[in-house]
Design an enzyme around this catalytic site. Structure first.
Site, PDB file in Angstrom:
ATOM      1  N   LYS B  96       0.842  -1.128  -0.017  1.00 53.13           N
ATOM      2  CA  LYS B  96      -0.020   0.095  -0.062  1.00 53.13           C
ATOM      3  C   LYS B  96       0.865   1.203  -0.021  1.00 53.13           C
ATOM      4  O   LYS B  96       1.555   1.569   1.105  1.00 53.13           O
ATOM      5  CB  LYS B  96      -0.890   0.075   1.221  1.00 53.13           C
ATOM      6  N   GLY B 157      -8.069   9.509   9.238  1.00 57.97           N
ATOM      7  CA  GLY B 157      -8.272   9.632  10.414  1.00 57.97           C
ATOM      8  C   GLY B 157      -9.597  10.708  10.799  1.00 57.97           C
ATOM      9  O   GLY B 157     -10.118  10.862  12.165  1.00 57.97           O
ATOM     10  N   GLY B 185     -10.634   8.169   5.930  1.00 55.55           N
ATOM     11  CA  GLY B 185     -11.501   9.081   6.146  1.00 55.55           C
ATOM     12  C   GLY B 185     -12.832   8.816   6.256  1.00 55.55           C
ATOM     13  O   GLY B 185     -13.990   9.945   6.763  1.00 55.55           O
TER      14      GLY B 185
END
Lengths: 65, 257
Positions: B96, B157, B185
């Protein structure tokens, strides 16, 4: 020899990366290493020689998002 | 089934492993989520500490796929080196890819991201780039060799949900065959359901679960939400309209005519 290990100066007797990891106590741990920002594969730790002032990163698995 | 490179997955919910109150709660949350993929990271650890080794043993016991990240990297060089280190430690070519460009929003540096993606794809990595909803950047990432995109919903976050609905809808429409995972998010399960209803293939959630009062219950709630969202997508939602349309037939209504 003084090298920077994970951002802190350490004094080591050996110079070969594999030996330095053992000396620093990382012997049994699953870690990945980089010297001066370049990845050093586990298989190449024997035969990789560190020099005074080198930056060694030793990273472990950690929680992540 | 969700196809991510060579992996066929039943679950549409990927789970981050950070910020849980305890390792036991993390384990229960992964099980409650039904997650088949969890994200992990690499950090500095002194020789005397055991946390990293314990964490890795716990993850291996879960028997899930791991998706290592390059969180915290601010340059192409850092991200590429971290990817190499992650491949060795975690034994996977999945990465990632995060190249952070701005500290207040943790917005990706899309220029560095595309360059790092090109390098890593050429080296045989299967790259999951953390990106924005920008169509041109998405196109560059696909040209670089990425087989999956991970657009943000909102800053990491923040829990704000799908911040740019128009942009995300356009992204989905432009790349109909590319697996798109909403990353970062999301705050509540309805955000996740919405993402799946819009046609996104999966969501990755961490803080919204880990920092909930009851992470295990929240993990289960997100799992239900992605199932509902996918089912709704497959069922074909109606289009929104500007005026009312009576749902009860008007023919034969008493007292009229």
């Amino acid at each position: 020899m003084r090298i920077l290990v994970n951002g802190a100066w350490r004094e080591t007797a050996g110079a070969e990366l594999a030996a330095v990891l053992l000396e620093l106590g990382y012997g049994e741990k699953v870690v990945a290493t980089a010297v001066n920002g370049e990845f050093v594969a586990a298989g190449l730790r024997t035969g990789t020689t560190l020099a005074e002032g080198d930056r060694l990163e030793v990273l472990s698995p950690m929680q992540g998002g | 089934m969700l196809q991510l490179y060579n992996a066929s997955l039943r679950s549409r919910l990927l789970l981050g492993t950070a910020r849980y109150p305890s390792p036991a709660v993390l384990t229960q949350a992964v099980r409650a989520a039904g997650a088949e993929v969890v994200t992990v990271s690499l950090r500095r650890e002194s020789a005397g500490e055991r946390a990293g080794q314990g964490f890795w043993a716990l993850i291996r016991e879960l028997g899930v796929l791991v998706l290592p990240n390059t969180a915290g990297c601010h340059s192409v060089k850092e991200a590429v080196t971290t990817a190499h280190m992650a491949r060795e430690v975690f034994g996977t070519c999945w990465i990632k890819l995060e190249v952070i460009g701005e500290d207040d929003t943790l917005q990706p540096d899309v220029f560095g991201l595309t360059e790092a993606a090109r390098i890593l794809c050429a080296e045989g990595f299967e790259v999951f780039p953390y990106t924005t909803e920008d169509l041109v950047v998405a196109d560059r990432l696909l040209s670089a060799g990425c087989g999956v995109l991970m657009p943000w919903a909102a800053p990491i976050g923040s829990g704000r949900g799908l911040n740019n609905l128009f942009g995300l809808t356009a992204l989905r429409a432009h790349f109909p065959g590319v697996p798109l995972i909403i990353d970062a998010g999301l705050g509540v399960p309805s955000h996740a359901a919405h993402a799946l209803e819009l046609g996104f293939d999966a969501v990755l959630v961490n803080t919204a679960v880990a920092q909930a009062r009851d992470p295990v219950q929240m993990a289960a709630a997100f799992a239900q939400a992605v199932e509902a969202g996918l089912a709704a997508r497959l069922a074909g939602p109606i289009e929104p309209r500007d005026f009312a349309v009576p749902s009860t037939p008007v023919i034969g209504t008493a007292f009229h005519g």
